[in-house]
Scaffold this motif. Structure first.
Motif, PDB file in Angstrom:
ATOM      1  N   ALA A 240      67.065  75.665  74.189  1.00 17.20           N
ATOM      2  CA  ALA A 240      68.390  75.195  73.769  1.00 17.20           C
ATOM      3  C   ALA A 240      68.738  75.720  72.378  1.00 17.20           C
ATOM      4  O   ALA A 240      69.881  76.132  72.121  1.00 17.20           O
ATOM      5  CB  ALA A 240      68.436  73.666  73.789  1.00 17.20           C
ATOM      6  N   LEU A 241      67.761  75.725  71.486  1.00 18.62           N
ATOM      7  CA  LEU A 241      68.004  76.222  70.136  1.00 18.62           C
ATOM      8  C   LEU A 241      68.283  77.722  70.155  1.00 18.62           C
ATOM      9  O   LEU A 241      69.195  78.208  69.469  1.00 18.62           O
ATOM     10  CB  LEU A 241      66.805  75.909  69.240  1.00 18.62           C
ATOM     11  CG  LEU A 241      66.887  76.389  67.786  1.00 18.62           C
ATOM     12  CD1 LEU A 241      68.169  75.915  67.116  1.00 18.62           C
ATOM     13  CD2 LEU A 241      65.666  75.910  67.008  1.00 18.62           C
ATOM     14  N   ILE A 242      67.530  78.465  70.954  1.00 18.24           N
ATOM     15  CA  ILE A 242      67.760  79.906  71.050  1.00 18.24           C
ATOM     16  C   ILE A 242      69.145  80.181  71.621  1.00 18.24           C
ATOM     17  O   ILE A 242      69.868  81.062  71.139  1.00 18.24           O
ATOM     18  CB  ILE A 242      66.660  80.572  71.903  1.00 18.24           C
ATOM     19  CG1 ILE A 242      65.310  80.490  71.190  1.00 18.24           C
ATOM     20  CG2 ILE A 242      67.016  82.031  72.201  1.00 18.24           C
ATOM     21  CD1 ILE A 242      64.146  81.005  72.012  1.00 18.24           C
ATOM     22  N   ARG A 243      69.526  79.441  72.655  1.00 20.14           N
ATOM     23  CA  ARG A 243      70.861  79.646  73.259  1.00 20.14           C
ATOM     24  C   ARG A 243      71.971  79.387  72.235  1.00 20.14           C
ATOM     25  O   ARG A 243      72.988  80.087  72.222  1.00 20.14           O
ATOM     26  CB  ARG A 243      71.038  78.741  74.471  1.00 20.14           C
ATOM     27  CG  ARG A 243      70.293  79.218  75.709  1.00 20.14           C
ATOM     28  CD  ARG A 243      70.764  78.506  76.971  1.00 20.14           C
ATOM     29  NE  ARG A 243      70.081  79.033  78.142  1.00 20.14           N
ATOM     30  CZ  ARG A 243      68.960  78.522  78.641  1.00 20.14           C
ATOM     31  NH1 ARG A 243      68.414  77.449  78.063  1.00 20.14           N
ATOM     32  NH2 ARG A 243      68.390  79.057  79.688  1.00 20.14           N
ATOM     33  N   ASP A 244      71.788  78.395  71.383  1.00 20.39           N
ATOM     34  CA  ASP A 244      72.794  78.143  70.354  1.00 20.39           C
ATOM     35  C   ASP A 244      72.871  79.320  69.377  1.00 20.39           C
ATOM     36  O   ASP A 244      73.961  79.687  68.916  1.00 20.39           O
ATOM     37  CB  ASP A 244      72.473  76.859  69.596  1.00 20.39           C
ATOM     38  CG  ASP A 244      72.748  75.614  70.431  1.00 20.39           C
ATOM     39  OD1 ASP A 244      73.410  75.742  71.486  1.00 20.39           O
ATOM     40  OD2 ASP A 244      72.295  74.523  70.039  1.00 20.39           O
ATOM     41  N   CYS A 245      71.716  79.893  69.057  1.00 28.15           N
ATOM     42  CA  CYS A 245      71.701  81.029  68.130  1.00 28.15           C
ATOM     43  C   CYS A 245      72.408  82.247  68.718  1.00 28.15           C
ATOM     44  O   CYS A 245      73.002  83.041  67.979  1.00 28.15           O
ATOM     45  CB  CYS A 245      70.267  81.398  67.759  1.00 28.15           C
ATOM     46  SG  CYS A 245      69.418  80.197  66.705  1.00 28.15           S
ATOM     47  N   VAL A 246      72.348  82.427  70.036  1.00 30.67           N
ATOM     48  CA  VAL A 246      72.934  83.618  70.658  1.00 30.67           C
ATOM     49  C   VAL A 246      74.266  83.297  71.342  1.00 30.67           C
ATOM     50  O   VAL A 246      74.674  83.995  72.268  1.00 30.67           O
ATOM     51  CB  VAL A 246      71.960  84.275  71.656  1.00 30.67           C
ATOM     52  CG1 VAL A 246      70.698  84.741  70.954  1.00 30.67           C
ATOM     53  CG2 VAL A 246      71.619  83.319  72.801  1.00 30.67           C
ATOM     54  N   ALA A 247      74.935  82.252  70.893  1.00 29.46           N
ATOM     55  CA  ALA A 247      76.265  81.937  71.431  1.00 29.46           C
ATOM     56  C   ALA A 247      77.168  83.159  71.279  1.00 29.46           C
ATOM     57  O   ALA A 247      77.094  83.895  70.290  1.00 29.46           O
ATOM     58  CB  ALA A 247      76.852  80.737  70.702  1.00 29.46           C
ATOM     59  N   LYS A 248      78.031  83.392  72.270  1.00 31.23           N
ATOM     60  CA  LYS A 248      78.903  84.571  72.240  1.00 31.23           C
ATOM     61  C   LYS A 248      79.875  84.533  71.066  1.00 31.23           C
ATOM     62  O   LYS A 248      80.168  85.564  70.459  1.00 31.23           O
ATOM     63  CB  LYS A 248      79.679  84.683  73.557  1.00 31.23           C
ATOM     64  CG  LYS A 248      78.809  84.694  74.818  1.00 31.23           C
ATOM     65  CD  LYS A 248      77.782  85.824  74.814  1.00 31.23           C
ATOM     66  CE  LYS A 248      76.997  85.852  76.132  1.00 31.23           C
ATOM     67  NZ  LYS A 248      75.889  86.836  76.100  1.00 31.23           N
ATOM     68  N   ASP A 249      80.382  83.353  70.745  1.00 30.62           N
ATOM     69  CA  ASP A 249      81.317  83.200  69.644  1.00 30.62           C
ATOM     70  C   ASP A 249      80.531  82.944  68.365  1.00 30.62           C
ATOM     71  O   ASP A 249      79.755  81.984  68.279  1.00 30.62           O
ATOM     72  CB  ASP A 249      82.255  82.028  69.919  1.00 30.62           C
ATOM     73  CG  ASP A 249      83.372  81.914  68.893  1.00 30.62           C
ATOM     74  OD1 ASP A 249      83.230  82.463  67.779  1.00 30.62           O
ATOM     75  OD2 ASP A 249      84.384  81.251  69.201  1.00 30.62           O
ATOM     76  N   PRO A 250      80.704  83.767  67.329  1.00 26.95           N
ATOM     77  CA  PRO A 250      79.964  83.561  66.076  1.00 26.95           C
ATOM     78  C   PRO A 250      80.154  82.165  65.497  1.00 26.95           C
ATOM     79  O   PRO A 250      79.224  81.621  64.879  1.00 26.95           O
ATOM     80  CB  PRO A 250      80.549  84.632  65.142  1.00 26.95           C
ATOM     81  CG  PRO A 250      81.123  85.673  66.039  1.00 26.95           C
ATOM     82  CD  PRO A 250      81.580  84.946  67.267  1.00 26.95           C
ATOM     83  N   ALA A 251      81.327  81.579  65.686  1.00 24.61           N
ATOM     84  CA  ALA A 251      81.606  80.256  65.128  1.00 24.61           C
ATOM     85  C   ALA A 251      80.758  79.165  65.765  1.00 24.61           C
ATOM     86  O   ALA A 251      80.598  78.079  65.190  1.00 24.61           O
ATOM     87  CB  ALA A 251      83.087  79.924  65.289  1.00 24.61           C
ATOM     88  N   ASP A 252      80.215  79.437  66.960  1.00 30.59           N
ATOM     89  CA  ASP A 252      79.414  78.437  67.663  1.00 30.59           C
ATOM     90  C   ASP A 252      77.932  78.498  67.296  1.00 30.59           C
ATOM     91  O   ASP A 252      77.149  77.662  67.752  1.00 30.59           O
ATOM     92  CB  ASP A 252      79.553  78.628  69.183  1.00 30.59           C
ATOM     93  CG  ASP A 252      80.953  78.304  69.677  1.00 30.59           C
ATOM     94  OD1 ASP A 252      81.651  77.527  68.995  1.00 30.59           O
ATOM     95  OD2 ASP A 252      81.343  78.840  70.739  1.00 30.59           O
ATOM     96  N   ARG A 253      77.541  79.467  66.487  1.00 35.92           N
ATOM     97  CA  ARG A 253      76.124  79.604  66.132  1.00 35.92           C
ATOM     98  C   ARG A 253      75.792  78.771  64.899  1.00 35.92           C
ATOM     99  O   ARG A 253      76.596  78.684  63.973  1.00 35.92           O
ATOM    100  CB  ARG A 253      75.786  81.074  65.858  1.00 35.92           C
ATOM    101  CG  ARG A 253      76.005  81.979  67.038  1.00 35.92           C
ATOM    102  CD  ARG A 253      75.838  83.446  66.666  1.00 35.92           C
ATOM    103  NE  ARG A 253      76.542  84.297  67.645  1.00 35.92           N
ATOM    104  CZ  ARG A 253      77.064  85.474  67.369  1.00 35.92           C
ATOM    105  NH1 ARG A 253      76.972  85.967  66.130  1.00 35.92           N
ATOM    106  NH2 ARG A 253      77.706  86.152  68.303  1.00 35.92           N
TER     107      ARG A 253
END
Length: 568
Positions: A240-253
């Motif tokens: 889950a943490l990795i997925r947050d880091c690689v979110a497509k939108d930079p604002a979501d990381r």
């Protein structure tokens, strides 16, 4: 590391070149030696591109970036020449494998080690971004697993935060599979792009697979922009943490500081058994004979090609099952003066020590290294070992029924004491037969806190069936314990202290074999028929002793096999 080739220069600037470390798009990297004997990495720009204005500008930018970024998680600039060819820069030499080399050699990191590595790398990005710089090419090849913690290298395409767009139309920075969608699509890279690369790097670390698959670079980049990252088999919270880091939108990381907070590490990466083994194995890798011959030998050093003879390192018998694993080599390497600094491992002031043990018929009998004891003794009163692994179920606890002479004290050397280093004063250590090869552990305590942690990991965890081997950890305060209240007395402690529940180190933990005991939560004091709560660390300041006990039967049948400690 390879020997120099005939066409290679023997010297660059003031530095004698000793070996080839690697090569990249910009040029060749050499191992060099300064006039005073300091080892450096010398990067020389290739002749065929030295006259190319854009390439030269990129090289000058790398020098400026490395000069600007001064942190514990980056190799520091030592020297550079930018005026006339050959153009070069020299940085401090960081011994250790790259993250990619380590994963290729030993497989994916276990989740606990990966989380600590993620936090340490995020801390490196905090330092880089604080200097107004984005790395732009974070990937496993650009992370060195140094004994003191990971180091970020290769700032060849780094830019200031106000320079987010490359000047050349159609050329994106970064590496396919690690470059963020906004880099691939728009050539825009800010701090969030480094976080994307961090997440992709950790995905590779825990899976051993390219995060967005293999193939044509354009296809890999397309997947990074439009498809999910490959996290099959990754533990859910880490995924889950990795997925947050690689979110497509930079604002979501998350930003790097948030990543560190979510990792919630409570012990130093430099003392993580798996990380330490990988890092020290890489630092101890074979050096070509030509390099040894070119390097001045100190008195007592072996001749080129000759293995060092050390009395504390008895040879491994030919029929021993101890092979040249990273854990075996790391145990020998630690006694060569490699002290693990904690600057990049965790935020805050942390005192960490470590021990490592091997089979009694060969190899190590005790660990050195950062604050480690060299166990040559044990308890004053101990039961004779009854054999190998215990087949019966362990008791619910062990009883504080004896005087222990295992005592850890903080080093008198101010530099060592500042890092929490110390040693144990022991009588005679009893080595139980059946002791698992390369049983590794670390002890961590954050200065000023009421807690500590002890982590155990057998080097052969999960490799074949083994008879149960039960251990309990004893944590003893500086002063004695009132058996009625559990509070400290004025006398010096003599018993075994507060102890954990005995567990089998081969089956009592997660799949990677790591066991973590948290003090005081997992500990109690057992005095005959009376049990008291463990004393918070802050309630008794001084030198605390941590002892590993082999539990061989009932609550009074146990033997000390290792001693360590920390200062509070």
């Amino acid at each position: 590391m390879d020997e120099l080739r005939p066409q290679d220069p023997s010297r660059i600037g003031a530095y004698a070149l000793l070996a080839r470390l690697g090569a990249g798009g910009m040029g060749q990297v050499f191992l060099g030696r300064s006039p005073g004997g300091r080892l450096v990495a010398v990067k020389v720009i290739r002749d065929e591109i030295s006259d190319h204005p854009e390439a030269l500008a990129r090289f000058r930018r790398e020098v400026a970036t490395v000069r600007t970024v001064r942190g514990n998680c980056t190799a520091q600039l030592v020297d550079a020449s930018l005026d006339t060819p050959p153009y070069w820069l020299a940085t401090e030499y960081v011994a250790g494998p790259t993250l990619r080399q380590a994963v290729e050699a030993a497989g994916p990191l276990p989740p606990g080690s990966a989380v600590r590595l993620l936090a340490a790398l995020a801390e490196g990005l905090v330092a880089v971004h604080a200097h107004g710089v984005t790395h732009r090419d974070l990937k496993p090849q650009n992370v060195i697993l140094a004994p003191q913690g990971p180091q970020l290298i290769d700032f060849g395409i780094a830019r200031g935060l106000d320079q987010t767009v490359l000047t050349r139309e159609g050329m994106a920075s970064g590496t396919p599979g690690f470059a963020a969608p906004e880099v691939v699509r728009f050539n825009e890279a800010g701090p969030a792009a480094d976080v994307f690369a961090l997440g992709a790097t950790l995905a590779y670390t825990v899976t051993g697979r390219p995060p967005y698959g293999t193939g044509d670079p354009a296809v890999v980049s397309y997947r990074a922009v439009h498809e999910d990252i490959d996290l099959a088999g990754v533990e859910s919270s880490l995924a889950a943490l990795i997925r947050d880091c690689v979110a497509k939108d930079p604002a979501d990381r998350p930003d790097p500081a948030t990543v560190i907070a979510r990792c919630a590490v409570d012990s130093a990466l430099a003392m993580d058994p798996h990380y330490r083994a990988l890092a020290l194995e890489g630092a101890d890798r074979a050096v070509p004979a030509g390099v040894l011959a070119a390097t001045a030998l100190l008195p007592g050093d072996p001749a080129p090609g000759q293995a060092p003879a050390r009395s504390e390192d008895p040879p491994v018998p030919p029929d021993s099952d101890l092979g040249p694993t990273p854990y075996d080599r790391a145990g020998r390497t630690r006694r060569r003066g490699l002290r693990a600094a904690l600057a990049c491992a965790v935020a805050g002031a942390v005192a960490v020590t470590a021990w490592q043990l091997s089979e009694p018929d060969g190899g190590d009998t005790g660990g050195g290294g950062s604050g480690a004891a060299s166990p040559t003794g044990g308890t004053a009163v101990s039961r004779k070992p009854t054999g190998g692994g215990t087949s019966a179920d362990p008791p619910a606890h062990i009883v504080d029924d004896r005087v222990s002479r295992d005592r850890w004290t903080l080093s008198e050397d101010p530099a060592e004491a500042a890092q929490g280093m110390g040693s144990c004063d022991l009588s005679r250590l009893s080595m139980a037969t059946g002791l698992p090869g390369n049983l590794q552990s670390s002890v961590g305590h954050t200065t000023g806190s009421d807690t500590a942690s002890v982590t155990l990991r057998p080097g052969k965890a999960g490799k074949g069936e083994r008879a149960p081997y039960y251990v309990a950890v004893g944590v003893r305060p500086p002063h004695g314990t009132d058996r009625a209240t559990g509070r400290p007395t004025g006398a010096v402690s003599e018993g075994i202290g507060f102890t954990s529940k005995p567990v089998d180190i081969f089956s009592g933990g997660p799949p990677d074999g790591t066991l973590t005991f948290r003090y005081p939560d997992d500990f109690r004091g057992h005095f005959g028929d009376r049990t008291v709560e463990a004393l918070p660390v802050g309630d008794d300041r001084g030198d605390w002793t941590v002892v590993l006990y082999h539990v061989e039967g009932g609550p009074t049948e146990y033997t000390s096999v290792a001693c360590n400690g920390f200062h509070a």
